[in-house]
Design an enzyme around this catalytic site. Structure first.
Site, PDB file in Angstrom:
ATOM      1  N   LYS A 193       0.850  -1.197   0.000  1.00  0.00           N
ATOM      2  CA  LYS A 193       0.000   0.000   0.000  1.00  0.00           C
ATOM      3  C   LYS A 193       0.881   1.241   0.000  1.00  0.00           C
ATOM      4  CE  LYS A 193      -1.943   2.795   2.923  1.00  0.00           C
ATOM      5  NZ  LYS A 193      -2.036   4.032   2.090  1.00  0.00           N
ATOM      6  N   GLU A 268       9.170   1.449  11.442  1.00  0.00           N
ATOM      7  CA  GLU A 268      10.091   2.581  11.513  1.00  0.00           C
ATOM      8  C   GLU A 268       9.240   3.820  11.720  1.00  0.00           C
ATOM      9  OE1 GLU A 268      11.581   5.731  11.104  1.00  0.00           O
ATOM     10  OE2 GLU A 268      11.868   5.414   8.950  1.00  0.00           O
ATOM     11  N   CYS A 304      12.492  11.275   8.298  1.00  0.00           N
ATOM     12  CA  CYS A 304      12.487  10.749   9.654  1.00  0.00           C
ATOM     13  C   CYS A 304      13.827  10.874  10.349  1.00  0.00           C
ATOM     14  CB  CYS A 304      12.049   9.284   9.643  1.00  0.00           C
ATOM     15  SG  CYS A 304      13.055   8.243   8.545  1.00  0.00           S
ATOM     16  N   GLU A 404       8.464  15.411  16.913  1.00  0.00           N
ATOM     17  CA  GLU A 404       8.835  15.375  15.502  1.00  0.00           C
ATOM     18  C   GLU A 404       7.919  16.311  14.726  1.00  0.00           C
ATOM     19  OE1 GLU A 404      10.154  12.017  12.312  1.00  0.00           O
ATOM     20  OE2 GLU A 404       8.244  11.680  13.317  1.00  0.00           O
TER      21      GLU A 404
END
Length: 504
Positions: A193, A268, A304, A404
């Protein structure tokens, strides 16, 4: 002058409106579509199908049939190697086309994807080459009988089964490779996906895989947003493993969903990676340019592993800030097909509002805004552009130093000595990456060993196909890259065999 990417959209001939199930392109059963708007211009670029639960069922069933038939899972090692390497060659042959499709997906500039390894087509091809090399070397062990006697004790690595691979939008080449290459090399089948914000690139890569000779059903693609598509996939009872890159919130949901069937999971989940800049860095200006470049160039901080916290020793603090401002001022935005453009907008309006909210929070909590902090206007007003933003004198307890942001925002935190630097770096819920800038090799190595993060760069940072990549703490579970990656797509089986007619 109004910015537009429509001419490029017309020339590329996007694959739209269909899923890829059991080797065939097919519309979604319910006929729903997603319209993708370009993040730099707001233009409607194209539509693609939104898979429903029934489509996901079809995709998983195709992957299960392909796995159980042994067409791929029990194929000759030479067959798998040849297909993976043909695909790597096709990626390289279609480099410019794929990078152009990515520019239509997420607006990563061609100048960046053509020069920075981690976002390049070449990096993805290298990952497939690397894992192809493991296909005929993924062995077990033959062990001496622990209790004596005349028998063999052996271990085998076997493919785990049907894998659900869920990709983010920011690095579709590399992350397609990091998930699909080890899964296929191990003999698994895959239901993929892609992000709804980076679909066209992935659909073209899937076409190239069919051209490389991958059997029907081994790789299937369901498109659409996380709800409903991702949710149907992660909760499916016939999926054996989920591999996901994205937010912590979704990662936690995947762990919850995996509990019912004890799915294997690789996650992750991002980071708040520090760069530790010591006074004895080889070149403080280069260190500043490296850190600011990672936060502002290319993906505009939407990476990231970007070093979004700069921990800088007070002796060189002002020098670092001066150089950092100069680097930020050099960043250019606009048409991703323009070779002078080196950075991209934020992926959508929701992320734009989120990043601007973090910037306001930084001001409210007392951090000193050095540069940036505003949305870019003028001919860029239709896009989701935010100026490179640097905050100085940021307490490590501030929101912008802990959460983040996923945007072009750098928090600069001063420190006095090595002990304080390590303590500040490790004072985070994340542990994905870090960088250490020091000319003292002993210090650099000593500090690297003390940092609680999965990948440490010394005087720079690089992704390598043969090195494991992943995080400590809440940055995720498992690793991608290298031998540990392909082993994560296998189950370990023990077999005991008597060599006489006597019972063991």
């Amino acid at each position: 002058m109004t910015l537009t990417v429509r001419p490029h959209r017309e020339s590329l001939g996007l694959k739209t409106g269909q899923l890829y199930l059991d080797g065939q392109w097919t519309p979604a059963r319910e006929g729903a579509n997603w319209t993708h708007r370009h993040p730099a211009t707001g233009e409607e670029i194209g539509e693609f199908a939104v898979a429903g639960a029934a489509d996901v069922d079809d995709a998983v069933a195709a992957a299960r049939r392909a796995f159980d038939s042994g067409t791929w899972s029990n194929s000759r090692a030479s067959t798998r190697i040849a297909v993976l390497r043909r695909f790597a060659d096709l990626l390289r042959a279609h480099d410019e086309e794929l990078r152009s499709l990515q520019a239509l997906d997420n607006s990563v500039p061609l100048s960046f994807s053509g020069s920075i390894y981690a976002t390049s087509v070449g990096a993805a091809a290298d990952v497939f080459d690397h894992h192809a090399g493991w296909v005929d070397k993924l062995g077990g062990q033959t062990l001496p009988p622990y209790q004596g006697g005349d028998h063999l004790a052996m271990t085998f690595r076997e493919p785990i089964g049907v894998v659900a691979a869920i990709l983010p939008w920011n690095a579709p080449f590399l992350l397609f490779a990091q998930k699909v290459a080890p899964a296929l090399a191990a003999g698994c089948t895959v239901v993929l996906k892609p992000s709804e914000y980076a679909t066209f690139t992935v659909l073209r890569m899937v076409e190239l895989f069919a051209e490389a000779g991958l059997p029907a059903g081994v790789l299937n693609v369901v498109t659409g947003p996380g709800d409903p598509v991702g949710e149907a996939l992660i909760t499916h009872r016939d999926v054996d493993k989920v591999s996901f890159t994205g937010s912590r919130a979704v990662g936690r949901r995947i762990v919850e969903a995996s509990a019912g069937t004890l799915k294997r999971v690789s996650l992750e989940l991002g980071g708040k990676s520090p760069a530790l800049v010591f006074a004895d860095a080889p070149d403080v200006g280069v260190a500043a340019a490296t850190v600011v470049g990672a936060v502002t160039m290319g993906l505009s901080g939407q990476a990231c592993v970007a070093n979004t916290r700069a921990l800088v020793q007070r002796d060189v603090y002002d020098d670092f800030l001066t150089a950092a401002q100069g680097m930020a001022a050099a960043v250019t935005y606009g048409d991703p097909f323009d070779p002078s453009v080196i950075s991209c907008p934020l992926i959508n309006e929701r992320q734009l509002a989120r990043v601007l909210g973090y910037i306001e929070r930084g001001k409210e909590e007392g951090a000193r805004l050095v540069t940036g902090g505003e949305r870019l206007e003028g001919e860029l007003a239709a896009g989701n552009f935010v100026a490179p933003t640097i905050f100085a004198d940021v307490p490590n307890t501030a929101t912008i130093a802990r959460e983040e942001i996923f945007g072009p925002v750098l928090a600069v935190v001063p420190f006095d000595d090595e002990e304080e630097a390590v303590a500040l770096a490790n004072d985070t819920e994340y542990g994905l990456g870090a960088a250490v800038f020091s000319a003292d090799a002993q210090r650099a190595f000593r500090v690297s060993r003390r940092l609680r993060a999965g990948t440490i760069g010394i005087n720079g940072f690089q992704i390598e196909p043969h090195l494991p990549f992943g995080g400590f703490k809440q940055s995720g579970l498992g690793r991608e890259g290298g031998l540990s990656s392909i082993e994560a797509y296998t189950e370990l089986k023990s077999v005991l065999m008597p060599l006489t007619g006597e019972l063991m």
